[in-house]
Design a protein around this motif. Structure first.
Motif, mmCIF file in Angstrom:
data_model
loop_
_atom_site.group_PDB
_atom_site.id
_atom_site.type_symbol
_atom_site.label_atom_id
_atom_site.label_comp_id
_atom_site.label_asym_id
_atom_site.label_seq_id
_atom_site.Cartn_x
_atom_site.Cartn_y
_atom_site.Cartn_z
ATOM 1 N N ASN A 43 0.834 -1.191 0.000
ATOM 2 C CA ASN A 43 0.000 0.000 0.000
ATOM 3 C C ASN A 43 0.877 1.252 0.000
ATOM 4 O OD1 ASN A 43 -2.402 1.321 -0.065
ATOM 5 N ND2 ASN A 43 -2.920 0.983 2.077
ATOM 6 N N THR A 44 1.916 1.252 -0.820
ATOM 7 C CA THR A 44 2.859 2.361 -0.896
ATOM 8 C C THR A 44 2.138 3.665 -1.213
ATOM 9 O OG1 THR A 44 4.648 0.916 -1.595
ATOM 10 C CG2 THR A 44 4.867 3.232 -2.155
ATOM 11 N N ARG A 45 2.427 4.679 -0.448
ATOM 12 C CA ARG A 45 1.784 5.976 -0.580
ATOM 13 C C ARG A 45 2.467 6.799 -1.676
ATOM 14 N NH1 ARG A 45 -2.816 5.093 1.991
ATOM 15 N NH2 ARG A 45 -2.554 4.609 4.164
ATOM 16 N N VAL A 46 1.649 7.411 -2.522
ATOM 17 C CA VAL A 46 2.159 8.262 -3.592
ATOM 18 C C VAL A 46 1.378 9.567 -3.582
ATOM 19 C CG1 VAL A 46 2.524 8.490 -6.087
ATOM 20 C CG2 VAL A 46 2.761 6.245 -5.011
ATOM 21 N N ASP A 47 2.089 10.678 -3.585
ATOM 22 C CA ASP A 47 1.475 11.997 -3.728
ATOM 23 C C ASP A 47 1.622 12.431 -5.184
ATOM 24 O OD1 ASP A 47 1.021 12.068 -1.006
ATOM 25 O OD2 ASP A 47 2.793 13.285 -0.570
ATOM 26 N N TRP A 48 0.599 13.049 -5.738
ATOM 27 C CA TRP A 48 0.633 13.570 -7.102
ATOM 28 C C TRP A 48 0.171 15.014 -7.043
ATOM 29 C CZ3 TRP A 48 -2.756 11.276 -11.637
ATOM 30 C CH2 TRP A 48 -2.566 12.033 -12.795
ATOM 31 N N LYS A 49 1.057 15.917 -7.390
ATOM 32 C CA LYS A 49 0.648 17.323 -7.442
ATOM 33 C C LYS A 49 0.928 17.856 -8.838
ATOM 34 C CE LYS A 49 4.902 19.517 -5.797
ATOM 35 N NZ LYS A 49 5.492 20.384 -4.795
ATOM 36 N N GLU A 50 0.152 18.856 -9.194
ATOM 37 C CA GLU A 50 0.312 19.494 -10.492
ATOM 38 C C GLU A 50 0.727 20.932 -10.257
ATOM 39 O OE1 GLU A 50 -2.232 20.434 -14.560
ATOM 40 O OE2 GLU A 50 -3.104 19.166 -13.006
ATOM 41 N N THR A 51 1.826 21.310 -10.860
ATOM 42 C CA THR A 51 2.296 22.684 -10.813
ATOM 43 C C THR A 51 2.021 23.297 -12.190
ATOM 44 O OG1 THR A 51 4.534 22.221 -11.610
ATOM 45 C CG2 THR A 51 4.140 21.981 -9.226
ATOM 46 N N PRO A 52 2.235 24.582 -12.355
ATOM 47 C CA PRO A 52 2.037 25.158 -13.691
ATOM 48 C C PRO A 52 2.962 24.549 -14.755
ATOM 49 C CG PRO A 52 2.076 26.894 -12.048
ATOM 50 C CD PRO A 52 2.466 25.614 -11.346
ATOM 51 N N GLU A 53 4.107 23.989 -14.320
ATOM 52 C CA GLU A 53 5.079 23.463 -15.266
ATOM 53 C C GLU A 53 5.065 21.941 -15.412
ATOM 54 O OE1 GLU A 53 6.264 25.341 -12.492
ATOM 55 O OE2 GLU A 53 5.918 27.176 -13.603
ATOM 56 N N ALA A 54 4.587 21.205 -14.374
ATOM 57 C CA ALA A 54 4.767 19.748 -14.407
ATOM 58 C C ALA A 54 3.786 19.019 -13.503
ATOM 59 C CB ALA A 54 6.197 19.410 -13.970
ATOM 60 N N HIS A 55 3.720 17.709 -13.714
ATOM 61 C CA HIS A 55 3.058 16.783 -12.791
ATOM 62 C C HIS A 55 4.193 16.165 -11.977
ATOM 63 C CE1 HIS A 55 -0.852 16.913 -14.785
ATOM 64 N NE2 HIS A 55 -0.164 17.009 -15.902
ATOM 65 N N VAL A 56 4.073 16.172 -10.657
ATOM 66 C CA VAL A 56 5.138 15.668 -9.793
ATOM 67 C C VAL A 56 4.559 14.571 -8.893
ATOM 68 C CG1 VAL A 56 6.854 16.244 -8.038
ATOM 69 C CG2 VAL A 56 6.259 17.931 -9.805
ATOM 70 N N PHE A 57 5.179 13.383 -8.965
ATOM 71 C CA PHE A 57 4.788 12.246 -8.143
ATOM 72 C C PHE A 57 5.879 12.007 -7.116
ATOM 73 C CE2 PHE A 57 2.647 11.767 -12.120
ATOM 74 C CZ PHE A 57 1.435 11.159 -11.828
ATOM 75 N N LYS A 58 5.485 11.797 -5.856
ATOM 76 C CA LYS A 58 6.437 11.460 -4.798
ATOM 77 C C LYS A 58 5.937 10.193 -4.122
ATOM 78 C CE LYS A 58 8.294 15.969 -3.999
ATOM 79 N NZ LYS A 58 9.600 16.216 -3.472
ATOM 80 N N ALA A 59 6.796 9.171 -4.111
ATOM 81 C CA ALA A 59 6.438 7.881 -3.527
ATOM 82 C C ALA A 59 7.386 7.562 -2.383
ATOM 83 C CB ALA A 59 6.527 6.778 -4.583
ATOM 84 N N ASP A 60 6.821 7.132 -1.248
ATOM 85 C CA ASP A 60 7.637 6.705 -0.119
ATOM 86 C C ASP A 60 8.113 5.280 -0.363
ATOM 87 O OD1 ASP A 60 7.325 9.083 1.234
ATOM 88 O OD2 ASP A 60 5.625 8.379 2.419
ATOM 89 N N VAL A 61 9.420 5.109 -0.480
ATOM 90 C CA VAL A 61 10.008 3.784 -0.670
ATOM 91 C C VAL A 61 11.205 3.622 0.271
ATOM 92 C CG1 VAL A 61 9.191 3.362 -3.027
ATOM 93 C CG2 VAL A 61 11.271 4.679 -2.684
ATOM 94 N N PRO A 62 10.969 3.724 1.584
ATOM 95 C CA PRO A 62 12.082 3.694 2.536
ATOM 96 C C PRO A 62 12.842 2.379 2.485
ATOM 97 C CG PRO A 62 9.996 3.422 3.676
ATOM 98 C CD PRO A 62 9.663 3.751 2.249
ATOM 99 N N GLY A 63 14.147 2.495 2.543
ATOM 100 C CA GLY A 63 15.003 1.311 2.596
ATOM 101 C C GLY A 63 15.293 0.679 1.251
ATOM 102 N N LEU A 64 14.711 1.180 0.180
ATOM 103 C CA LEU A 64 14.976 0.616 -1.137
ATOM 104 C C LEU A 64 16.056 1.411 -1.852
ATOM 105 C CD1 LEU A 64 11.453 -0.257 -2.584
ATOM 106 C CD2 LEU A 64 13.115 -1.758 -1.513
ATOM 107 N N LYS A 65 16.838 0.694 -2.658
ATOM 108 C CA LYS A 65 17.829 1.334 -3.519
ATOM 109 C C LYS A 65 17.160 1.632 -4.847
ATOM 110 C CE LYS A 65 21.310 -1.596 -1.488
ATOM 111 N NZ LYS A 65 21.613 -2.989 -1.578
ATOM 112 N N LYS A 66 17.733 2.558 -5.594
ATOM 113 C CA LYS A 66 17.123 2.922 -6.870
ATOM 114 C C LYS A 66 17.074 1.734 -7.831
ATOM 115 C CE LYS A 66 21.204 4.906 -9.057
ATOM 116 N NZ LYS A 66 21.773 6.095 -9.657
#
Length: 151
Positions: A43-66
């Motif tokens: 149930n990973t949490r993701v925030d999605w916000k829209e700015t005038p320039e872009a759509h920005v997604f932020k996902a909490d993935v603690p402890g994971l490597k890229k």
């Protein structure tokens, strides 16, 4: 939004309405930890916000490597974020008293709007937060031609 988050601890914030672009998907082959408890990691949490320039997604993935997280575009307009955290291995001389940190697979999918510049997507990860930035195409305003009214 899916009923699953409502049934299994999904939060509702009075300031943020349900998003019709969200496509929540859980991999049910790994919904439980080794000790029979439900894994919150799916149930990973993701925030999605829209700015005038872009759509920005932020996902909490603690402890994971890229390397353990994938960001993909599917069918031209579906953003898919997925990954997996494995259960920590138990050593012979160790005895676990409690295991609350989640493990398992997760996948979140979002249908992107028409104004997303698919060829310019960028992703970065810092301090356990994945940030995906999708620039927006400039919306072309329709050409308006005035017609003189006679009479």
């Amino acid at each position: 939004m899916s009923l699953i988050p409502r049934l299994f601890g999904g939060r509702r914030n009075g300031n943020v309405s349900d998003d019709p672009f969200s496509l929540d998907v859980w991999d049910l082959s790994f919904p439980f930890s080794a000790y029979g408890e439900t894994s919150a990691f799916v149930n990973t949490r993701v925030d999605w916000k829209e700015t005038p320039e872009a759509h920005v997604f932020k996902a909490d993935v603690p402890g994971l490597k890229k390397e353990e997280v994938k960001v993909e575009i599917e069918d031209d307009r579906i953003l898919q974020i997925c990954g997996e955290r494995n259960v920590e291995k138990e050593e012979k001389n160790e005895a676990w008293h409690r295991m609350e940190r989640s493990s398992g697979k997760f996948m979140r999918r979002f249908r992107l709007p028409e104004n997303a510049k698919m060829e310019e997507i960028k992703a970065s990860m810092e301090n356990g937060v994945l940030t995906v930035t999708i620039p927006k195409a400039e919306v072309k305003k329709p050409d308006v031609k005035s017609i003189e009214i006679s009479g």
